[in-house]
Write an enzyme that holds these catalytic residues in place. Structure first.
Site, short mmCIF file in Angstrom:
data_model
loop_
_atom_site.label_atom_id
_atom_site.label_comp_id
_atom_site.label_asym_id
_atom_site.label_seq_id
_atom_site.Cartn_x
_atom_site.Cartn_y
_atom_site.Cartn_z
N ARG A 88 46.71 49.76 40.62
CA ARG A 88 47.33 48.80 39.68
C ARG A 88 46.32 48.46 38.60
O ARG A 88 45.23 47.97 38.89
CB ARG A 88 47.78 47.52 40.39
CG ARG A 88 48.85 46.75 39.60
CD ARG A 88 49.18 45.40 40.21
NE ARG A 88 48.05 44.51 40.11
CZ ARG A 88 47.68 43.64 41.06
NH1 ARG A 88 48.36 43.53 42.17
NH2 ARG A 88 46.63 42.88 40.87
N SER B 90 48.45 44.62 45.43
CA SER B 90 49.56 43.91 46.08
C SER B 90 50.67 43.54 45.11
O SER B 90 50.59 43.78 43.92
CB SER B 90 49.02 42.67 46.79
OG SER B 90 48.36 41.86 45.86
N ARG C 42 52.23 38.50 36.50
CA ARG C 42 51.78 37.30 37.20
C ARG C 42 51.47 36.23 36.16
O ARG C 42 50.89 36.55 35.11
CB ARG C 42 50.51 37.58 38.00
CG ARG C 42 50.77 38.05 39.39
CD ARG C 42 49.49 38.39 40.09
NE ARG C 42 48.68 39.28 39.28
CZ ARG C 42 47.42 39.56 39.53
NH1 ARG C 42 46.81 39.03 40.57
NH2 ARG C 42 46.75 40.38 38.75
P1 ADP Z 1 39.98 40.36 41.39
O1 ADP Z 1 39.67 41.78 41.70
O2 ADP Z 1 39.33 39.41 42.34
O3 ADP Z 1 41.45 40.13 41.22
P2 ADP Z 1 39.80 40.03 38.49
O4 ADP Z 1 38.86 40.78 37.64
O5 ADP Z 1 41.22 40.44 38.42
O6 ADP Z 1 39.26 40.07 39.99
O7 ADP Z 1 39.70 38.50 38.12
C1 ADP Z 1 40.52 37.52 38.73
C2 ADP Z 1 41.28 36.74 37.68
O8 ADP Z 1 40.38 36.17 36.74
C3 ADP Z 1 42.25 37.56 36.85
O9 ADP Z 1 43.50 37.70 37.49
C4 ADP Z 1 42.34 36.74 35.57
O10 ADP Z 1 43.25 35.66 35.72
C5 ADP Z 1 40.94 36.17 35.44
N1 ADP Z 1 40.13 37.05 34.58
C6 ADP Z 1 39.34 38.06 34.97
N2 ADP Z 1 38.75 38.67 33.92
C7 ADP Z 1 39.20 38.04 32.81
C8 ADP Z 1 38.97 38.19 31.41
N3 ADP Z 1 38.13 39.11 30.91
N4 ADP Z 1 39.62 37.35 30.57
C9 ADP Z 1 40.45 36.40 31.03
N5 ADP Z 1 40.70 36.20 32.34
C10 ADP Z 1 40.09 37.00 33.23
MG MG Z 2 42.66 40.92 39.77
#
Ligand code: ADP
Ligand code: MG
Ligand code: MG
Length: 513
Positions: A134, A163, A489
């Site tokens: 994903r 998921s 989401r």
């Molecule tokens: P994980 O693998 O734990 O899901 P993510 O990189 O998806 O890690 O980060 C978790 C959440 O943090 C994302 O779903 C988003 O809401 C927020 N996030 C992560 N990176 C960014 C970014 N560059 N800009 C804005 N929000 C972010």
């Molecule tokens: Mg994530």
């Protein structure tokens, strides 16, 4: 997206309209398995001693507005992203170069790598790997940023336990149902109309991916009936998301599957002398199944490995002849460090895996600026940015972890780094925050309605089945590759994290504009 009505979206509901919408939403959700199990506190307080309760999954009342061109871009790029990550996963030498620095300072990555090496030493017996991927995006709209143009920016690429594919199909169907029964007031139906709502085919498409792996495994070697094994966490609140895939796998393809808590692996499975993986269901010890495909919905966080025995379990599964979804190398390809390396401007890495220039350019356009925190020139620049409270406010700091709740945001970054020995900084990457345009919606979570500003994250699922070949980029072969539906989401705009299961976000669907 010019009409004035869009700025008034979603419409304000009268108490009667809200009551009609909510009662339909709640009943439809439970009737269609758009549901989650209650929190563990329910069990411990004996409110649900026999585990029969379920409640509506956190959902938005309205489908959120999403630009059609961005949506189409994301979906159309997915097969290229699938190929990219399949190519990375089978290039062991390249991956080693990337994770080498992490192994020393990140125990979890180190353990994964050691597990791979242990299997490599004795020889992998399964050449085929399944990825149910994903790719997650937000829409970037901040012109002040160093990112070039507004459009989709990738948050991350998930290679393990991606998921919500099961629930995503249901929430898009829910919003279509609410439209069909006139639960949305007429002032909004100019926007929420049939061809603006997109049904996600993720349940069907991901189950089809598991079926393709099952088929690619071939005949039973042991003479026992074949099955797919879902390796899961225990307890698992998001069980219905997974159940939807199991049901479609059985009903659509006639394939048996079983759920096994990760910690039961060594008790309930055995390898025969050809490393065929045999599963004995505890409820029926005389029935033995041969496992074609191990689908990990656990094993992606250190919390899943409280004992050394749990690493033995991961090794045991990796050694087996079953097709893994994902293999350890595929799991490691999902490290945020890999994303950072690919996103490095003018680096040769992306073109190594994506020789077609136009495809590489389109992929590149989705990258947000991401920096290492190592000793390189770029790393030293990034360290300065991260340690200055003013500049740090534009960034998020990420470790090599999955599942939500692990990142450090904006002004909290400098103090966090100060609390760490500098030798551990390279275990993190520094990413520019994506700043999506302001939107509004209402979220129903645990029976409570919250309305206000929201941030949406689009996930695009991909299925890829490939042969690893000899481990060099040019070898190996992609057997199956398709885009597998989407997830939207949505979280309150005051929340940095967006995880639905982690308790922040809600599942949503796209209303294309
Ligand atoms: P994980 O693998 O734990 O899901 P993510 O990189 O998806 O890690 O980060 C978790 C959440 O943090 C994302 O779903 C988003 O809401 C927020 N996030 C992560 N990176 C960014 C970014 N560059 N800009 C804005 N929000 C972010
Ligand atoms: Mg994530
Ligand atoms: Mg992730």
């Amino acid at each position: 997206m010019a009409s004035a009505s869009l700025s008034e979206y979603p419409p304000v509901l009268s108490p009667e309209e809200e009551q009609y919408l909510l009662s339909n939403l709640k009943d439809w959700s439970i009737a269609h398995g758009l549901a989650v199990r209650p929190p563990p506190t329910f069990v411990s307080t004996s409110q649900d001693p026999s585990g029969v309760l379920a409640s509506t999954a956190p959902v938005t009342l309205f489908p959120s507005l999403f630009p059609r061109t961005c949506f189409e871009d994301g979906l159309s790029l997915q097969t290229a992203y699938n190929e990219l990550y399949a190519a990375i996963a089978r290039d062991e030498e390249w991956l080693q170069g990337i994770v080498e620095e992490l192994i020393e300072i990140d125990d979890f990555v180190g353990k994964l790598w050691q597990t791979h090496l242990a299997v490599k030493k004795e020889g992998y017996v399964q050449d085929v790997t399944l990825g149910l991927f994903r790719s997650d995006y937000m829409i970037h709209s901040d012109s002040a940023s160093s990112a070039s143009s507004p459009g989709l920016r990738q948050v991350e690429f998930n290679t393990i336990a991606s998921s919500f594919g099961g629930l995503s199909s249901q929430v898009s169907a829910l919003h279509q149902h609410l439209l069909a029964i006139d639960a949305y007031p007429s002032s909004a139906t100019e926007t929420i109309k049939k061809d603006a709502l997109v049904r996600s085919k993720s349940t069907f498409s991901l189950a089809k991916g598991l079926a393709a792996a099952h088929k690619a495994y071939g005949q039973s070697r042991s003479g026992k009936p074949l099955c797919v094994l879902f390796v899961v966490q225990d307890p698992e609140r998001n069980v219905f998301d997974q159940r939807h895939l199991e049901y479609v796998l059985l009903e659509g393809s006639g394939i048996r599957s079983f759920r096994i808590p990760f910690h039961r692996t060594l008790k309930d499975t055995k390898l025969d002398n050809e490393k065929t993986l045999l599963y004995t269901p505890p409820h029926s010890p005389s029935a033995v199944f041969e496992v074609t495909t191990v689908y990990f919905r656990a094993g992606y966080t250190p919390d899943d490995y409280p004992k050394e025995e749990d690493w033995d379990a991961r090794l045991h599964l990796e050694r087996s002849r079953a097709i893994k979804c994902p293999s350890i190398l595929t799991h490691l390809a999902g490290c945020k460090k890999v994303q950072q390396v690919l996103a490095t401007p003018h680096s040769p890495h992306l073109s190594r895996f994506v020789p077609d220039e136009e495809t590489a350019r389109r992929i590149q356009e989705t990258f947000a600026p991401i920096y290492p925190l190592d000793d390189s020139d770029a790393g030293r620049e990034a360290r300065k940015l991260a340690n200055d409270p003013t500049s740090a406010a534009r960034y998020v700091l990420k470790p090599q972890r999955e599942g939500g709740g692990n990142n450090v945001y904006r002004k909290a970054i400098p103090d966090f780094l100060k609390s760490l020995p500098e030798t551990h900084w390279p275990a993190y990457i520094l990413m520019e925050m994506i700043e999506p345009p302001p939107l509004r919606n209402s979220i129903l979570r645990n029976g409570e309605l919250q309305s206000g500003g929201v941030i949406c994250e689009l996930g695009v699922y991909g299925v890829c089945l490939w042969r690893n070949g000899s481990g060099e980029v040019s070898n190996g072969e992609v057997l199956q590759n398709w885009e597998a539906g989407y997830l939207l989401r949505t979280k309150g705009d005051q929340s940095e994290e967006g995880g639905v299961a982690a308790g922040f976000g809600a599942v949503d669907s796209c209303c294309l504009v």
